[in-house]
Design an enzyme around this catalytic site. Structure first.
Site, PDB file in Angstrom:
ATOM      1  N   ALA A  72       0.922  -1.162   0.005  1.00 29.00           N
ATOM      2  CA  ALA A  72      -0.150  -0.009   0.012  1.00 29.00           C
ATOM      3  C   ALA A  72       0.834   1.215  -0.023  1.00 29.00           C
ATOM      4  O   ALA A  72       1.947   1.221   0.369  1.00 29.00           O
ATOM      5  CB  ALA A  72      -0.895  -0.068   1.240  1.00 29.00           C
ATOM      6  N   GLY A 117       0.612  -5.168   1.035  1.00 34.19           N
ATOM      7  CA  GLY A 117      -0.754  -5.294   0.052  1.00 34.19           C
ATOM      8  C   GLY A 117      -0.393  -5.656  -1.428  1.00 34.19           C
ATOM      9  O   GLY A 117      -1.285  -6.303  -1.905  1.00 34.19           O
ATOM     10  N   GLU A 120      -0.745  -9.557  -0.655  1.00 38.83           N
ATOM     11  CA  GLU A 120      -2.063  -9.695  -0.362  1.00 38.83           C
ATOM     12  C   GLU A 120      -2.868  -9.679  -1.726  1.00 38.83           C
ATOM     13  O   GLU A 120      -3.673 -10.360  -2.086  1.00 38.83           O
ATOM     14  CB  GLU A 120      -2.830  -8.676   0.527  1.00 38.83           C
ATOM     15  CG  GLU A 120      -2.166  -8.710   1.777  1.00 38.83           C
ATOM     16  CD  GLU A 120      -2.515  -7.467   2.793  1.00 38.83           C
ATOM     17  OE1 GLU A 120      -2.263  -6.389   2.421  1.00 38.83           O
ATOM     18  OE2 GLU A 120      -3.269  -7.837   3.726  1.00 38.83           O
ATOM     19  N   GLU A 140       3.877  -5.140   7.299  1.00 36.83           N
ATOM     20  CA  GLU A 140       2.866  -4.058   8.109  1.00 36.83           C
ATOM     21  C   GLU A 140       3.437  -3.734   9.609  1.00 36.83           C
ATOM     22  O   GLU A 140       3.555  -2.777   9.870  1.00 36.83           O
ATOM     23  CB  GLU A 140       1.696  -4.422   7.975  1.00 36.83           C
ATOM     24  CG  GLU A 140       1.271  -4.299   6.552  1.00 36.83           C
ATOM     25  CD  GLU A 140       1.240  -5.570   5.732  1.00 36.83           C
ATOM     26  OE1 GLU A 140       2.079  -6.357   5.920  1.00 36.83           O
ATOM     27  OE2 GLU A 140       0.636  -5.599   4.514  1.00 36.83           O
TER      28      GLU A 140
HETATM   29  N1  DAK Z   1       4.629   3.090  -0.624  1.00 34.71           N
HETATM   30  C1  DAK Z   1       4.779   4.441  -1.338  1.00 34.71           C
HETATM   31  N2  DAK Z   1       6.220   4.519  -1.993  1.00 34.71           N
HETATM   32  C2  DAK Z   1       7.018   3.427  -2.035  1.00 34.71           C
HETATM   33  C3  DAK Z   1       6.543   2.217  -1.552  1.00 34.71           C
HETATM   34  C4  DAK Z   1       5.214   2.225  -0.846  1.00 34.71           C
HETATM   35  N3  DAK Z   1       4.909   0.934  -0.176  1.00 34.71           N
HETATM   36  N4  DAK Z   1       7.680   1.376  -1.713  1.00 34.71           N
HETATM   37  C5  DAK Z   1       8.388   2.203  -2.431  1.00 34.71           C
HETATM   38  N5  DAK Z   1       8.017   3.365  -2.708  1.00 34.71           N
HETATM   39  C6  DAK Z   1       8.726   4.463  -3.340  1.00 34.71           C
HETATM   40  C7  DAK Z   1       9.960   5.030  -2.337  1.00 34.71           C
HETATM   41  O1  DAK Z   1       9.680   5.905  -1.686  1.00 34.71           O
HETATM   42  C8  DAK Z   1      10.839   5.652  -3.634  1.00 34.71           C
HETATM   43  O2  DAK Z   1      10.238   6.729  -3.794  1.00 34.71           O
HETATM   44  P1  DAK Z   1      11.029   8.128  -3.980  1.00 34.71           P
HETATM   45  O3  DAK Z   1      11.706   8.391  -2.752  1.00 34.71           O
HETATM   46  O4  DAK Z   1      12.038   7.908  -4.934  1.00 34.71           O
HETATM   47  O5  DAK Z   1      10.368   9.201  -4.480  1.00 34.71           O
HETATM   48  C9  DAK Z   1      10.590   4.654  -4.571  1.00 34.71           C
HETATM   49  O6  DAK Z   1       9.308   3.813  -4.473  1.00 34.71           O
HETATM   50  C10 DAK Z   1      11.716   3.393  -4.955  1.00 34.71           C
HETATM   51  O7  DAK Z   1      11.990   2.965  -3.716  1.00 34.71           O
HETATM   52  P2  DAK Z   1      13.209   2.892  -2.857  1.00 34.71           P
HETATM   53  O8  DAK Z   1      14.211   3.977  -3.173  1.00 34.71           O
HETATM   54  O9  DAK Z   1      12.929   2.527  -1.259  1.00 34.71           O
HETATM   55  O10 DAK Z   1      13.726   1.437  -3.394  1.00 34.71           O
HETATM   56  P3  DAK Z   1      14.819   0.554  -2.833  1.00 34.71           P
HETATM   57  O11 DAK Z   1      15.359  -0.336  -3.710  1.00 34.71           O
HETATM   58  O12 DAK Z   1      15.972   1.083  -1.915  1.00 34.71           O
HETATM   59  O13 DAK Z   1      14.021  -0.525  -1.711  1.00 34.71           O
HETATM   60  C11 DAK Z   1      11.923  -1.500  -1.054  1.00 34.71           C
HETATM   61  C12 DAK Z   1      13.100  -1.112  -2.405  1.00 34.71           C
HETATM   62  C13 DAK Z   1      10.833  -2.212  -1.842  1.00 34.71           C
HETATM   63  C14 DAK Z   1      12.620  -2.427  -0.029  1.00 34.71           C
HETATM   64  C15 DAK Z   1      11.737  -0.321  -0.312  1.00 34.71           C
HETATM   65  O14 DAK Z   1      11.149   0.696  -1.217  1.00 34.71           O
HETATM   66  C16 DAK Z   1      10.561  -0.645   0.578  1.00 34.71           C
HETATM   67  O15 DAK Z   1      10.801  -1.050   1.887  1.00 34.71           O
HETATM   68  N6  DAK Z   1       9.209   0.024   0.475  1.00 34.71           N
HETATM   69  C17 DAK Z   1       8.329  -0.331   1.326  1.00 34.71           C
HETATM   70  C18 DAK Z   1       7.956  -1.889   1.404  1.00 34.71           C
HETATM   71  C19 DAK Z   1       6.618  -2.039   2.425  1.00 34.71           C
HETATM   72  O16 DAK Z   1       6.830  -1.916   3.574  1.00 34.71           O
HETATM   73  N7  DAK Z   1       5.473  -2.637   1.873  1.00 34.71           N
HETATM   74  C20 DAK Z   1       4.404  -2.716   2.910  1.00 34.71           C
HETATM   75  C21 DAK Z   1       3.584  -1.382   2.689  1.00 34.71           C
HETATM   76  S1  DAK Z   1       2.534  -1.615   4.251  1.00 34.71           S
HETATM   77  C22 DAK Z   1      -4.612  -1.130   5.936  1.00 34.71           C
HETATM   78  C23 DAK Z   1      -4.353  -1.054   4.634  1.00 34.71           C
HETATM   79  C24 DAK Z   1      -3.407  -1.717   4.029  1.00 34.71           C
HETATM   80  C25 DAK Z   1      -2.496  -1.999   4.532  1.00 34.71           C
HETATM   81  C26 DAK Z   1      -2.409  -2.248   5.943  1.00 34.71           C
HETATM   82  C27 DAK Z   1      -3.462  -1.731   6.553  1.00 34.71           C
HETATM   83  N8  DAK Z   1      -5.381  -0.571   6.676  1.00 34.71           N
HETATM   84  C28 DAK Z   1      -6.232   0.385   5.854  1.00 34.71           C
HETATM   85  C29 DAK Z   1      -5.968  -1.061   7.825  1.00 34.71           C
HETATM   86  C30 DAK Z   1      -1.429  -2.559   3.892  1.00 34.71           C
HETATM   87  C31 DAK Z   1      -0.165  -1.837   4.163  1.00 34.71           C
HETATM   88  C32 DAK Z   1       1.051  -2.096   3.373  1.00 34.71           C
HETATM   89  O17 DAK Z   1       0.910  -2.923   2.297  1.00 34.71           O
END
Ligand code: DAK
Length: 267
Positions: A72, A117, A120, A140
């Site tokens: 997400a 997400g 998921e 998450e």
């Molecule tokens: N959201 C927004 N932007 C993201 C992103 C994300 N999930 N993942 C990556 N990006 C963006 C980065 O911010 C960066 O943008 P700029 O800074 O260049 O503007 C660009 O994509 C490239 O990412 P990185 O520079 O970080 O690239 P790296 O190769 O260094 O790292 C990575 C890749 C995938 C390891 C890293 O980007 C990362 O850790 N991303 C986050 C992954 C993550 O934590 N995903 C889970 C998200 S939480 C709910 C509804 C939904 C959910 C929960 C609750 N409710 C409403 C109750 C779901 C939650 C999730 O999915």
């Protein structure tokens, strides 16, 4: 059908529909707009494809090489109120249900990150093909969140409750070897091109079978996933009986007896 979207691409070729989440600069993260566009597309598609006139199979994938969907959109979530977060979760959950309710098989083709997400969304498809670079996970809790698009439910059902808990509490990455071993992924490919081609070949072969029977099998298997074995067998028996009223069942069995290829109409 409307194919004019800003954050997703939609195309149909040889009766195979492909949805591509197209925000590569944000690693295809699921913003509210992505979910809204997928929601509108799937609802219109379901209505238009009742008789399998548009497609008999679907692929869900992410644009470019680095990510399927990196979760997400975290930047968007930092600004959400509790009410907005609940609405966002319901929209995402609705999309996962729509993939399960679609009358055709959907293959998630995962390249790179399928986190949160993204994992998921992939799990709500019928099954997952992935490349060697694929990385899964439910990170998450690292953000103070829990999975909100069905991950607390579907991961347990796919890989077993205890393994799902172990993965979720740690928020760790699941690399492709493990994803294959625990049954999250059914097939692994060297490259994205090879994976998409294999998904198309699979769907092209499957669509030679009765689309109606595939839909009924999908429906009964998904429904049974939430039931006791006794209730699930009951759903199966009812569907098995009902399918004897279908043209495809009459055609398929007659073709076998007459030693010819069946011509299915999807009814
Ligand atoms: N959201 C927004 N932007 C993201 C992103 C994300 N999930 N993942 C990556 N990006 C963006 C980065 O911010 C960066 O943008 P700029 O800074 O260049 O503007 C660009 O994509 C490239 O990412 P990185 O520079 O970080 O690239 P790296 O190769 O260094 O790292 C990575 C890749 C995938 C390891 C890293 O980007 C990362 O850790 N991303 C986050 C992954 C993550 O934590 N995903 C889970 C998200 S939480 C709910 C509804 C939904 C959910 C929960 C609750 N409710 C409403 C109750 C779901 C939650 C999730 O999915």
């Amino acid at each position: 059908m409307n194919t004019n979207y800003e954050t997703i691409l939609f195309e149909v070729e040889n009766e195979i529909a492909t949805i591509t989440v197209n925000r590569p600069k944000a690693l295809n993260a699921l913003s509210h707009q992505v979910h809204s566009e997928i929601n509108a597309l799937l609802k219109e598609f379901m209505e238009a494809n009742k008789d399998f006139t548009i497609a008999k199979g679907m692929i869900l994938t992410g644009a470019e090489e680095k990510a399927f969907i990196a979760g997400a959109d975290i930047k968007e979530m930092t600004l959400m109120s509790a009410d907005e977060a609940e609405a966002f979760a319901r929209l995402g959950q609705d999309n996962t249900l729509l993939f399960e309710l679609l009358n055709i098989p959907v293959i998630a083709c995962v390249n790179g990150y399928a986190l949160g997400g993204g994992c998921e969304m992939a799990m709500s498809c019928d099954f997952i093909f992935a490349t060697k670079t694929a990385v899964f996970g439910q990170p998450e809790v690292k953000l103070g969140l829990i999975p909100g698009f069905g991950g607390t439910q579907r991961l347990s059902k796919l890989v077993g409750r205890n393994r799902a808990k172990e993965i979720t509490y740690s928020g760790r990455n699941v690399a492709i070897e493990e994803a294959k071993e625990i049954g999250l992924v059914v097939s692994v490919f060297e490259s994205k091109e090879e994976m998409i081609e294999a998904a198309k070949v699979y769907l092209s072969k499957a669509m030679r079978n009765s689309p109606h029977a595939i839909y009924e099998a999908k429906r009964v298997m998904n429904e049974g996933n939430d039931l006791t074995i006794t209730d699930g067998l009951n759903v199966e028996a009812k569907a098995f009986g009902a399918i004897f009223n279908s043209a495809d069942m009459r055609e398929g069995t007659a073709a076998f007896v007459e030693k010819r290829k069946p011509v299915f109409i999807g009814k």
